[in-house]
Every structure is written in structure tokens, then in C-alpha cells.
Motif scaffolding. Sequence first.
Motif, PDB file in Angstrom:
ATOM      1  N   GLU A  97      40.125  48.831  36.702  1.00 33.65           N
ATOM      2  CA  GLU A  97      39.027  47.918  36.399  1.00 33.65           C
ATOM      3  C   GLU A  97      38.569  47.162  37.649  1.00 33.65           C
ATOM      4  OE1 GLU A  97      40.048  47.087  31.681  1.00 33.65           O
ATOM      5  OE2 GLU A  97      40.859  45.760  33.221  1.00 33.65           O
ATOM      6  N   ILE A  98      39.514  46.731  38.461  1.00 36.88           N
ATOM      7  CA  ILE A  98      39.143  46.056  39.703  1.00 36.88           C
ATOM      8  C   ILE A  98      38.336  46.978  40.598  1.00 36.88           C
ATOM      9  CG2 ILE A  98      40.082  45.181  41.881  1.00 36.88           C
ATOM     10  CD1 ILE A  98      42.226  43.741  40.280  1.00 36.88           C
ATOM     11  N   ASP A  99      38.786  48.222  40.747  1.00 33.81           N
ATOM     12  CA  ASP A  99      38.068  49.173  41.605  1.00 33.81           C
ATOM     13  C   ASP A  99      36.645  49.409  41.115  1.00 33.81           C
ATOM     14  OD1 ASP A  99      40.157  49.507  43.347  1.00 33.81           O
ATOM     15  OD2 ASP A  99      40.931  51.317  42.405  1.00 33.81           O
ATOM     16  N   VAL A 100      36.495  49.624  39.815  1.00 29.34           N
ATOM     17  CA  VAL A 100      35.173  49.912  39.261  1.00 29.34           C
ATOM     18  C   VAL A 100      34.253  48.701  39.406  1.00 29.34           C
ATOM     19  CG1 VAL A 100      33.895  50.422  37.141  1.00 29.34           C
ATOM     20  CG2 VAL A 100      36.000  51.675  37.659  1.00 29.34           C
ATOM     21  N   LEU A 101      34.751  47.529  39.050  1.00 32.21           N
ATOM     22  CA  LEU A 101      33.915  46.331  39.073  1.00 32.21           C
ATOM     23  C   LEU A 101      33.506  45.944  40.494  1.00 32.21           C
ATOM     24  CD1 LEU A 101      35.832  44.263  36.384  1.00 32.21           C
ATOM     25  CD2 LEU A 101      33.472  45.046  36.190  1.00 32.21           C
ATOM     26  N   VAL A 102      34.457  45.968  41.402  1.00 32.52           N
ATOM     27  CA  VAL A 102      34.142  45.590  42.777  1.00 32.52           C
ATOM     28  C   VAL A 102      33.239  46.640  43.423  1.00 32.52           C
ATOM     29  CG1 VAL A 102      35.096  45.124  45.067  1.00 32.52           C
ATOM     30  CG2 VAL A 102      36.248  44.239  43.023  1.00 32.52           C
ATOM     31  N   ASN A 107      29.100  42.328  44.472  1.00 31.09           N
ATOM     32  CA  ASN A 107      28.247  41.240  44.965  1.00 31.09           C
ATOM     33  C   ASN A 107      27.621  40.422  43.850  1.00 31.09           C
ATOM     34  OD1 ASN A 107      28.455  41.533  47.838  1.00 31.09           O
ATOM     35  ND2 ASN A 107      27.271  43.423  47.674  1.00 31.09           N
ATOM     36  N   SER A 108      27.761  40.880  42.613  1.00 26.57           N
ATOM     37  CA  SER A 108      27.156  40.182  41.475  1.00 26.57           C
ATOM     38  C   SER A 108      28.176  39.442  40.628  1.00 26.57           C
ATOM     39  CB  SER A 108      26.406  41.190  40.588  1.00 26.57           C
ATOM     40  OG  SER A 108      25.409  41.870  41.316  1.00 26.57           O
ATOM     41  N   LEU A 109      29.454  39.554  40.955  1.00 26.31           N
ATOM     42  CA  LEU A 109      30.506  38.923  40.154  1.00 26.31           C
ATOM     43  C   LEU A 109      30.684  37.464  40.549  1.00 26.31           C
ATOM     44  CD1 LEU A 109      33.235  41.721  40.147  1.00 26.31           C
ATOM     45  CD2 LEU A 109      31.966  40.887  38.152  1.00 26.31           C
ATOM     46  N   ALA A 110      30.528  36.566  39.598  1.00 22.70           N
ATOM     47  CA  ALA A 110      30.775  35.152  39.867  1.00 22.70           C
ATOM     48  C   ALA A 110      32.271  34.859  39.909  1.00 22.70           C
ATOM     49  CB  ALA A 110      30.104  34.287  38.806  1.00 22.70           C
ATOM     50  N   TYR A 111      33.060  35.617  39.144  1.00 23.83           N
ATOM     51  CA  TYR A 111      34.509  35.424  39.093  1.00 23.83           C
ATOM     52  C   TYR A 111      35.129  36.567  38.302  1.00 23.83           C
ATOM     53  CZ  TYR A 111      33.101  33.607  34.527  1.00 23.83           C
ATOM     54  OH  TYR A 111      32.513  33.474  33.287  1.00 23.83           O
ATOM     55  N   LEU A 112      36.430  36.721  38.452  1.00 20.22           N
ATOM     56  CA  LEU A 112      37.227  37.603  37.602  1.00 20.22           C
ATOM     57  C   LEU A 112      38.263  36.749  36.884  1.00 20.22           C
ATOM     58  CD1 LEU A 112      37.973  40.806  39.740  1.00 20.22           C
ATOM     59  CD2 LEU A 112      36.465  40.618  37.749  1.00 20.22           C
ATOM     60  N   THR A 113      38.431  36.985  35.599  1.00 23.53           N
ATOM     61  CA  THR A 113      39.433  36.262  34.826  1.00 23.53           C
ATOM     62  C   THR A 113      40.657  37.149  34.643  1.00 23.53           C
ATOM     63  OG1 THR A 113      37.776  34.946  33.653  1.00 23.53           O
ATOM     64  CG2 THR A 113      39.937  35.143  32.625  1.00 23.53           C
ATOM     65  N   PHE A 114      41.808  36.647  35.089  1.00 21.78           N
ATOM     66  CA  PHE A 114      43.081  37.343  34.939  1.00 21.78           C
ATOM     67  C   PHE A 114      43.808  36.740  33.738  1.00 21.78           C
ATOM     68  CE2 PHE A 114      43.755  38.453  39.745  1.00 21.78           C
ATOM     69  CZ  PHE A 114      42.634  39.273  39.700  1.00 21.78           C
ATOM     70  N   PRO A 115      44.003  37.509  32.659  1.00 27.14           N
ATOM     71  CA  PRO A 115      44.709  36.964  31.492  1.00 27.14           C
ATOM     72  C   PRO A 115      46.224  37.015  31.673  1.00 27.14           C
ATOM     73  CG  PRO A 115      44.059  39.215  31.066  1.00 27.14           C
ATOM     74  CD  PRO A 115      43.517  38.870  32.441  1.00 27.14           C
ATOM     75  N   LYS A 116      46.911  36.200  30.859  1.00 26.93           N
ATOM     76  CA  LYS A 116      48.376  36.234  30.775  1.00 26.93           C
ATOM     77  C   LYS A 116      49.047  36.161  32.142  1.00 26.93           C
ATOM     78  CE  LYS A 116      48.088  38.796  26.433  1.00 26.93           C
ATOM     79  NZ  LYS A 116      46.600  38.689  26.364  1.00 26.93           N
ATOM     80  N   VAL A 117      48.609  35.188  32.942  1.00 25.15           N
ATOM     81  CA  VAL A 117      49.215  34.982  34.255  1.00 25.15           C
ATOM     82  C   VAL A 117      50.497  34.178  34.057  1.00 25.15           C
ATOM     83  CG1 VAL A 117      48.914  34.008  36.549  1.00 25.15           C
ATOM     84  CG2 VAL A 117      46.961  35.052  35.374  1.00 25.15           C
TER      85      VAL A 117
END
Length: 331
Positions: A97-102, A107-117
Motif C-alpha cells: 500500500e505504501i508503494d502504490v500510494l507514494v 505529492n497529493s497525500l496530506a498524511y498517512l494514518t498508521f493503525p494499531k501502533v
Amino acid sequence: MAPHPEFALKPPGAVPAMIPACAHYAGNEKFIRKADDLRRRYAYPFDITCDCEDGAPVGQERAHVRQIAALITELSKGGGRFGVRIHDISTPHWFDEIDVLVGAAGNSLAYLTFPKVDSAEALQRKLAHLRSAERKFGIARPIPIHAMIESQEGLRNVDAIAATSAVEAIDFGVMDFVSDHAGAIPVSALKSPAQFDHVLMRRARAEIVAAALRHGKVAADSVTIEFTKPEQAKNDAIRARTEFGYQRKYSVHPDQIPQILLGMRPSDEEVAFACGVLLAGHDAAWGPIRFQDELHDRASFRYFWQLLKRARAAGAQVTKSAEIRFFAPSK
């Protein structure tokens, strides 16, 4: 001329980022577009968090994240802020998911939310791959992280998690947090009033906010599960803000968005008073002043400046004089 409050009233410690007071979760294209349409039509200052965790159909995770990346690339051109919640580190999906999104929407991502940290170490593992992907795809701006605390272990380590420089916000995930206690917290704590009144919930809320503020991060409150009663989201937002110090809350239904923004903003009277104090302080070059028979100096000026910025982040209107003097673009 007195310096602008943003320069004159900087506190000695770190200050949380000025991000919208509401983050709306949407799990598929229909709901994401609907949320973006609301943002465009009503100019609500809220973020849209596209959900690749609970929002992804089982077995279709890769197709789902590709669709999300394409949507963000398209819709962010209209000026909205979009984040994505990816899978947690115990699953095999987060890496891809990180690879695909980045790669497709970095350049359009305001943030990524990491669950269950649950620990700073687990957070750093995901963060290392994120930074590697940013370098690979030429993303110059480091993408901020919103870390969700959803377990007893995460709460135990919340200070170290909040101290991580890449983290912008600490989110409290009430539903998973309650279930992590194996029945010791009753199911009534999934909603009000027990979600604020049960002693273990109060402890968790307070520790999360204290850690977030200590390290200059935004504390974000969990969902209001009673989405057929939008006014409940407002009441929950008020309690989260006034009793515990939360500065942001996420919604799960469009009707909750304006209610959360109302609950997360100071009252009109508080905003007007803050404007008056700051205008008078600015006239006095930030020296001590008497305002409505009260003494105010640099300490209270700092308080009211942060209040005013938070109020605007939640959609509140400031006085015309304060808008012109403090927020109008410089020429």
C-alpha cells in the motif's frame, strides 16, 4: 510596527500543526466523492481520510489501494486535503500500500494514518519503508504520519510514539481499545457517556493528549458510533475538546462533519474576546495591557493566539479587524 503574533508569540516548546479539526473517513469511491462534493459546496475545513484498512474488501486490497491513489490524484487538484489509512503492520498489505500510494499519489497525500501502533519501534519499521518509497519516487516532502493508539501496549508507549518526529497527530481508536481489554471495559464505553466517564477511558484519553501536546502533536478523538444522531457527534466533540484537550475528531457519516466542527471550535464569545485581547496587545507592541479590567501579557497573548488559529481551523469566523490584521495575505 509590532511584529505579527505568529513571530512575536511563539511558545518555547513545539506547537501542534494547524490542520482541520475534523477528519472524515470514507471507504469507497462513492463516499469519497460525496465527501469531496460537500467540501466543495460548503467549504467545510475538513480532511478526507480514505480507508484502505476496514474500507478494503477482503481479497481486493491491491485493487482498492490503486483506486484510492487514482481518486486522490484526481480530487486533490480541487484543493482538498486527503489522507489514507493503510493496514497495520501485522498484515502483509501495508508494504504494498505504501508503494502504490507514494508512487501514484505521493505529492497529493496530506498524511498517512498508521493503525494499531503499539510501539515506536514498529512505527519506525513502517516509516523506514515510507521514506525509502519517497526517495524512490522522487517525493521531496516527507509525508506526515497520524498514529492510532488502539491498545494497552500502544497506550504504554504513547510518549515514545508521539516523540517520533514524523508523527503529526495521535489518534485515539476507542473501538479497538475497548475490545483490547478482554471485557474489563464494558461495551457501553463505546459510546457516551461511558466513553468519557469510565476511569480507564479517562486515563487513556488524558495520557494520549498529554503525550501529544508534550511533543507538539495534534490529539485526535475517535468516532461517534451513533451516526443516526449527528448532534451526538457535536456533544462528544465538545467533551473531547473542553475536558481532555483534543483538537481534532474524525467522523464516519457526512452529517457528523458540521456537528464536529461546531463542537471543536470555541464559542463566538471566546473568539470575540480573543480577537479583542490580541488587537489591543498588538497595538501595545505585545507589552502588558489592561483589557476589560483584566491584566494580559505575553503569556495570555500566546494562549489567545493559539485559540484563534484553532477556531479558524474549525471554520469559525474572527472579527473583521483581526482577519485583516492577522490573517490577510501580505502584499
